[in-house]
Design a protein around this motif. Structure first.
Motif, PDB file in Angstrom:
ATOM      1  N   SER A  18      -5.531  10.306   5.724  1.00 54.69           N
ATOM      2  CA  SER A  18      -5.839   8.913   5.440  1.00 54.69           C
ATOM      3  C   SER A  18      -5.495   8.567   3.995  1.00 54.69           C
ATOM      4  O   SER A  18      -4.914   7.509   3.713  1.00 54.69           O
ATOM      5  CB  SER A  18      -7.319   8.652   5.707  1.00 54.69           C
ATOM      6  N   ALA A  19      -5.818   9.451   3.077  1.00 52.38           N
ATOM      7  CA  ALA A  19      -5.511   9.204   1.669  1.00 52.38           C
ATOM      8  C   ALA A  19      -4.001   9.162   1.430  1.00 52.38           C
ATOM      9  O   ALA A  19      -3.510   8.311   0.679  1.00 52.38           O
ATOM     10  CB  ALA A  19      -6.149  10.293   0.801  1.00 52.38           C
ATOM     11  N   ARG A  20      -3.261  10.041   2.081  1.00 53.47           N
ATOM     12  CA  ARG A  20      -1.799  10.040   1.932  1.00 53.47           C
ATOM     13  C   ARG A  20      -1.189   8.766   2.506  1.00 53.47           C
ATOM     14  O   ARG A  20      -0.226   8.228   1.956  1.00 53.47           O
ATOM     15  CB  ARG A  20      -1.204  11.256   2.628  1.00 53.47           C
ATOM     16  N   THR A  21      -1.761   8.294   3.617  1.00 54.21           N
ATOM     17  CA  THR A  21      -1.259   7.066   4.234  1.00 54.21           C
ATOM     18  C   THR A  21      -1.442   5.886   3.295  1.00 54.21           C
ATOM     19  O   THR A  21      -0.571   5.024   3.176  1.00 54.21           O
ATOM     20  CB  THR A  21      -1.982   6.802   5.565  1.00 54.21           C
ATOM     21  N   LEU A  22      -2.571   5.837   2.610  1.00 52.13           N
ATOM     22  CA  LEU A  22      -2.825   4.748   1.671  1.00 52.13           C
ATOM     23  C   LEU A  22      -2.011   4.894   0.392  1.00 52.13           C
ATOM     24  O   LEU A  22      -1.698   3.898  -0.269  1.00 52.13           O
ATOM     25  CB  LEU A  22      -4.317   4.682   1.338  1.00 52.13           C
ATOM     26  N   ASP A  23      -1.673   6.105   0.001  1.00 55.46           N
ATOM     27  CA  ASP A  23      -0.899   6.334  -1.227  1.00 55.46           C
ATOM     28  C   ASP A  23       0.576   5.974  -1.060  1.00 55.46           C
ATOM     29  O   ASP A  23       1.241   5.618  -2.034  1.00 55.46           O
ATOM     30  CB  ASP A  23      -0.995   7.796  -1.666  1.00 55.46           C
ATOM     31  N   GLY A  24       1.107   6.051   0.158  1.00 59.38           N
ATOM     32  CA  GLY A  24       2.526   5.805   0.396  1.00 59.38           C
ATOM     33  C   GLY A  24       2.991   4.419  -0.011  1.00 59.38           C
ATOM     34  O   GLY A  24       3.924   4.275  -0.823  1.00 59.38           O
ATOM     35  N   PRO A  25       2.379   3.337   0.512  1.00 55.81           N
ATOM     36  CA  PRO A  25       2.819   1.996   0.110  1.00 55.81           C
ATOM     37  C   PRO A  25       2.636   1.730  -1.381  1.00 55.81           C
ATOM     38  O   PRO A  25       3.455   1.043  -1.996  1.00 55.81           O
ATOM     39  CB  PRO A  25       1.937   1.069   0.948  1.00 55.81           C
ATOM     40  N   GLU A  26       1.569   2.277  -1.969  1.00 55.14           N
ATOM     41  CA  GLU A  26       1.349   2.087  -3.406  1.00 55.14           C
ATOM     42  C   GLU A  26       2.466   2.746  -4.219  1.00 55.14           C
ATOM     43  O   GLU A  26       2.981   2.171  -5.181  1.00 55.14           O
ATOM     44  CB  GLU A  26      -0.010   2.660  -3.801  1.00 55.14           C
ATOM     45  N   ALA A  27       2.878   3.934  -3.823  1.00 60.18           N
ATOM     46  CA  ALA A  27       3.977   4.605  -4.516  1.00 60.18           C
ATOM     47  C   ALA A  27       5.278   3.829  -4.342  1.00 60.18           C
ATOM     48  O   ALA A  27       6.087   3.735  -5.274  1.00 60.18           O
ATOM     49  CB  ALA A  27       4.134   6.032  -3.990  1.00 60.18           C
ATOM     50  N   ALA A  28       5.495   3.249  -3.176  1.00 60.34           N
ATOM     51  CA  ALA A  28       6.707   2.462  -2.950  1.00 60.34           C
ATOM     52  C   ALA A  28       6.706   1.210  -3.820  1.00 60.34           C
ATOM     53  O   ALA A  28       7.744   0.818  -4.357  1.00 60.34           O
ATOM     54  CB  ALA A  28       6.808   2.081  -1.480  1.00 60.34           C
ATOM     55  N   ARG A  29       5.543   0.571  -3.967  1.00 57.12           N
ATOM     56  CA  ARG A  29       5.467  -0.609  -4.838  1.00 57.12           C
ATOM     57  C   ARG A  29       5.756  -0.233  -6.301  1.00 57.12           C
ATOM     58  O   ARG A  29       6.437  -0.974  -7.011  1.00 57.12           O
ATOM     59  CB  ARG A  29       4.100  -1.264  -4.713  1.00 57.12           C
TER      60      ARG A  29
END
Length: 109
Positions: A18-29
């Motif tokens: 769950s934490a990795r899923t939430l980190d993905g879009p933030e890293a892309a931004r």
């Protein structure tokens, strides 16, 4: 005790996922990578794509194949193949409809 330990491991793994899923879009931004669906081709681009596909050379063969056309407009081959084909003549739909109506059986006596 054994199943309790397995359950705890599964819960921690789910929390990590769950934490990795939430980190993905933030890293892309942060990396300024555009997300979301690509924009659809405009009606003008659709018309140009079909004109390119219909163009023939002096031997009667197609000048452009599907892959170069798709590359030109920045879409994939399946996307190109699903583009709506514009009518060839303004009255084409009317004539096609009249032929269709002429072949349908009359529902009333």
């Amino acid at each position: 005790m054994f199943f309790h330990t397995l359950g705890a491991g599964a819960e921690s793994e789910a929390a990590l996922a769950s934490a990795r899923t939430l980190d993905g879009p933030e890293a892309a931004r942060r990396a300024a990578v555009p997300g979301g669906q690509r924009p659809k081709p405009s009606p003008r681009q659709v018309k140009l794509a079909w004109q390119m596909y219909d163009a023939k050379d002096e031997h009667g063969k197609r000048k452009h194949t599907v892959q170069p056309i798709a590359d030109e407009f920045g879409v994939t081959r399946p996307t190109y193949r699903h583009l709506p084909r514009p009518p060839r003549h303004p009255d084409a739909l009317i004539h096609a409809g009249q032929q269709l109506i002429a072949w349908l059986p009359c529902p009333w006596p």
